[in-house]
Design a protein around this motif. Sequence first.
Motif, short mmCIF file in Angstrom:
data_model
loop_
_atom_site.label_atom_id
_atom_site.label_comp_id
_atom_site.label_asym_id
_atom_site.label_seq_id
_atom_site.Cartn_x
_atom_site.Cartn_y
_atom_site.Cartn_z
N CYS A 1 0.86 -1.18 0.00
CA CYS A 1 0.00 0.00 0.00
C CYS A 1 0.90 1.23 0.00
CB CYS A 1 -0.90 0.01 1.24
SG CYS A 1 -1.81 1.57 1.43
N PRO A 2 0.77 2.14 -0.97
CA PRO A 2 1.62 3.33 -0.98
C PRO A 2 1.57 4.14 0.30
CG PRO A 2 0.52 3.09 -3.09
CD PRO A 2 -0.07 2.05 -2.18
N LEU A 3 0.47 4.05 1.02
CA LEU A 3 0.32 4.80 2.27
C LEU A 3 0.78 4.00 3.49
CD1 LEU A 3 -3.15 6.39 1.49
CD2 LEU A 3 -1.03 7.67 1.88
N LEU B 1 -2.67 -4.02 -5.59
CA LEU B 1 -1.98 -3.49 -4.41
C LEU B 1 -2.21 -4.40 -3.21
CD1 LEU B 1 -2.73 0.31 -5.00
CD2 LEU B 1 -0.61 -0.91 -5.50
N CYS B 2 -3.02 -3.95 -2.26
CA CYS B 2 -3.17 -4.68 -1.00
C CYS B 2 -3.74 -6.08 -1.17
CB CYS B 2 -4.01 -3.86 -0.02
SG CYS B 2 -5.63 -3.35 -0.67
N GLU B 3 -4.88 -6.20 -1.84
CA GLU B 3 -5.52 -7.51 -1.97
C GLU B 3 -4.71 -8.44 -2.85
OE1 GLU B 3 -9.64 -7.22 -3.03
OE2 GLU B 3 -10.05 -5.66 -1.55
N GLY B 4 -4.08 -7.89 -3.87
CA GLY B 4 -3.27 -8.71 -4.76
C GLY B 4 -2.04 -9.29 -4.09
N ASN B 5 -1.66 -8.74 -2.93
CA ASN B 5 -0.49 -9.24 -2.21
C ASN B 5 -0.84 -9.83 -0.85
OD1 ASN B 5 2.07 -8.31 -3.83
ND2 ASN B 5 0.63 -6.60 -3.94
N CYS B 6 -2.13 -10.08 -0.64
CA CYS B 6 -2.58 -10.71 0.60
C CYS B 6 -1.99 -12.11 0.73
CB CYS B 6 -4.11 -10.77 0.60
SG CYS B 6 -4.83 -11.54 2.06
N VAL B 7 -1.50 -12.44 1.91
CA VAL B 7 -0.82 -13.72 2.14
C VAL B 7 -1.73 -14.92 1.84
CG1 VAL B 7 0.15 -15.19 3.96
CG2 VAL B 7 0.87 -12.81 3.77
N ILE B 8 -3.03 -14.80 2.10
CA ILE B 8 -3.93 -15.94 1.91
C ILE B 8 -4.50 -15.99 0.49
CG2 ILE B 8 -4.55 -15.91 4.34
CD1 ILE B 8 -7.31 -14.77 3.45
N GLU B 9 -4.07 -15.05 -0.38
CA GLU B 9 -4.66 -14.95 -1.71
C GLU B 9 -4.54 -16.24 -2.50
OE1 GLU B 9 -5.29 -14.13 -5.84
OE2 GLU B 9 -3.31 -14.59 -5.03
N LYS B 10 -3.39 -16.89 -2.38
CA LYS B 10 -3.19 -18.16 -3.08
C LYS B 10 -3.85 -19.29 -2.28
CE LYS B 10 -0.56 -16.39 -6.31
NZ LYS B 10 -1.05 -16.26 -7.69
N GLY B 11 -4.95 -19.77 -2.80
CA GLY B 11 -5.60 -20.90 -2.16
C GLY B 11 -6.90 -20.55 -1.48
N VAL C 1 -8.38 -11.22 1.48
CA VAL C 1 -9.35 -10.51 2.32
C VAL C 1 -9.93 -9.36 1.49
CG1 VAL C 1 -9.67 -9.16 4.44
CG2 VAL C 1 -8.06 -11.08 4.39
N THR C 2 -11.20 -9.07 1.69
CA THR C 2 -11.87 -8.00 0.94
C THR C 2 -11.53 -6.65 1.58
OG1 THR C 2 -13.64 -9.62 0.67
CG2 THR C 2 -14.07 -7.39 -0.13
N ILE C 3 -10.30 -6.21 1.39
CA ILE C 3 -9.77 -5.05 2.12
C ILE C 3 -10.46 -3.76 1.70
CG2 ILE C 3 -7.70 -3.67 2.53
CD1 ILE C 3 -6.10 -6.31 2.13
N GLY C 4 -10.57 -3.53 0.39
CA GLY C 4 -11.12 -2.26 -0.09
C GLY C 4 -12.54 -2.01 0.39
N ALA C 5 -13.38 -3.03 0.31
CA ALA C 5 -14.78 -2.87 0.72
C ALA C 5 -14.90 -2.60 2.21
CB ALA C 5 -15.58 -4.11 0.33
N VAL C 6 -14.05 -3.26 3.02
CA VAL C 6 -14.07 -3.01 4.46
C VAL C 6 -13.59 -1.59 4.75
CG1 VAL C 6 -13.12 -3.71 6.69
CG2 VAL C 6 -13.81 -5.46 5.02
N GLU C 7 -12.55 -1.14 4.04
CA GLU C 7 -12.03 0.22 4.22
C GLU C 7 -13.13 1.25 3.94
OE1 GLU C 7 -8.01 2.53 2.89
OE2 GLU C 7 -9.07 1.45 1.31
N ARG C 8 -13.84 1.05 2.86
CA ARG C 8 -14.95 1.95 2.51
C ARG C 8 -16.02 1.92 3.60
NH1 ARG C 8 -19.04 0.54 -2.55
NH2 ARG C 8 -20.89 1.54 -1.67
N PHE C 9 -16.37 0.73 4.05
CA PHE C 9 -17.41 0.56 5.07
C PHE C 9 -17.06 1.30 6.35
CE2 PHE C 9 -18.54 -1.78 8.94
CZ PHE C 9 -19.92 -1.71 8.89
N ILE C 10 -15.81 1.21 6.78
CA ILE C 10 -15.39 1.83 8.04
C ILE C 10 -15.63 3.34 8.01
CG2 ILE C 10 -13.38 2.40 9.47
CD1 ILE C 10 -12.21 -0.35 8.66
N THR C 11 -15.18 4.01 6.96
CA THR C 11 -15.28 5.47 6.92
C THR C 11 -16.70 5.93 6.65
OG1 THR C 11 -13.00 5.52 6.13
CG2 THR C 11 -14.24 7.56 5.99
N ASP C 12 -17.43 5.23 5.79
CA ASP C 12 -18.84 5.58 5.58
C ASP C 12 -19.61 5.47 6.90
OD1 ASP C 12 -18.40 6.07 2.93
OD2 ASP C 12 -19.31 4.22 2.20
#
Length: 484
Positions: A59-61, A103-113, A117-128
Motif C-alpha cells: 500500500c503506498p500509504l 496493491l493490498c488484496e493482490g499481495n494478501c498472504v492468503i490470496e493463493k488458495g 481478504v476484501t480489504i477495499g470494501a471493508v475500508e470503505r465501510f469503516i469510513t462511511d
Amino acid sequence: MAERMLKFVTVAQSQPDKRSVSERNADFDEIYRAFAVDQAERQASRCSQCGVPFCSIHCPLGNNIPDWLKMTAEGRLEEAYALSSATNNFPEICGRICPQDRLCEGNCVIEKGFESVTIGAVERFITDTAFANGWVAPISPPVERAASIGIVGAGPGGLAAAMQLRELGYQVHVYDRYDRVGGLMVYGIPGFKLEKDIVARRHLYLEESGVRFHLGVDVADRDGEGRIAFATLRARHDAVLIATGVYKSRDIGGPGAGLRGIVKALDYLTASNKTSLGDNVVAFESGELNAAGKSVVVIGGGDTAMDCVRTAVRQGAKSVKCLYRRDRANMPGSIREVKNAEEEGVDFVWLAAPEAFLGDARVGAVRATRMKLGLPDASGRQSVEPVEGSAFVLEADLVVKALGFDPEALPTLWGQSDLAVSRWGTLRVDHESFMTSLPGVFAAGDIVRGASLVVWAIRDGRDAAAQMHRWLEERAAVTAQAAE
C-alpha cells in the motif's frame, strides 16, 4: 479476541453485492452495494494477522490494514476508523477506486488458495460508518499559526496536503481552475466508481476545518478576470505547493486522425460527469461528446479506458469496443474493472492497434491491425509487433482516445522560466524536501511523478506537507535568531 480472526479457512471471500447489469447500465450510481455490519465483520475476520503484512507493504500509504481489520472483526469500528484515517486522508475514496487487485488484496498472504481478504470494501465501510455516526470531526488545530500556505490544485494530492497542514495550524488556501473541489475525482472518474457526494462531503469537511477554497481561479502568468498570477501567489503566501496533476492528453496520429468524432478521453469523461452533476454541456447536448446510439471504439487499456467504455454503455451506445494493442494479461488497467466492463456488454479487441481512421468530414470506421507480443523491451514489458496482412475494419461513429496524460508546460503558462522540469515535462523537485527550483515552492503528485494513482497522490501530498512544515519551522527559527 484473537479467536475472531484467521477465519479464512471457514469463511469464503465475499465482495459487496453488485446491482444487476440492467439496473446499473441505466444510471451512473455506484455498482456495489454497501456491506452490512455483520458482513464487514465476517470478511474482516478472514485476515490471517500474518507476521509480515504484505498488504501494508504494497500500500503506498503503508496503511495498518491487519490492525483495522481486527478492530472491525471485533466490532470496534470507531477505533478502526481512527487507525485507518491516521495514515490515509480519504479512506472512503481509496476503498472505492484503488486497484486493490494490484496493491493490498493482490499481495494478501492468503490470496493463493483461499482468495484475499476484501480489504477495499471493508475500508470503505469503516469510513462511511464513521461519517454516518458523526465520528468524523472537523480539524481543530492545537495552535493557530500566522504562516499562510497556497496550494494549486484541489485534487487528491492538494487536498491531502491541505488537511495535513491545517492540522498543524497553518492558514491554508487552495486554488483550482474548476468550480468544484476534487479534480479528476469529480471530473475524470465516473459516478459508478465514485459518487460525487462522497467528494463533496470531504469538501465540506475541509471547509469546516478552516481550509479556504478559491474555485474557478486559473493560475496564469498574469492577474486578470478568473485568473491569478503565480508570482502573486508566491507574494501572498509564505509557501506554495503545486499539485496540479497532469491534464494534457496524449495523442495519436495516422491517416484521418483529425476527423470529427475522434475525441480525447478527458473531454469525454468531463462532459459526462458535468452533465450528471446537472451542468449544461453544449458538446454533450449536441452529441459531439455523447455516445447515445453510436458505435463507439475506445483506444487504450488503462483505467481511463475502462471508465470511457463503461460510460458509453450507460449513455446508450449501439456498441462499445475497447481496442488494445496488448493482451488481457498485459493491460495496465484493473482486472476487476475489465470484468465489470465485460459484464456490462463491452467487447474487448485484444492485440489490435489503430492504423487509420476512415471517413469524410466525420469518422465512420477504424482500420486496425492485429499485433503480436515480442521480446521484452527496456522496461521489461513485451514489445508489440504488427502482424503483416492482418488489417480489419471496425465501425465507429465515436472514437475515444484513452492513451494517458502528460504534464502541461507550467513554466510557460505561468511565466516562470526558472521553474525546472524533467525531460518528461514533470516538475523537478528535490525528492527529500519536495522543493522545486524556486525557493519556498514545493510540488507533489502527478505533476512530479507523472500520471499515477490517487493513492500515490495522497502519499505525496502528505509527505510534501511534512517537508513544507519543516522548511517553514527552520525559516522561522533563523528569523527569530537573527532578531535576537
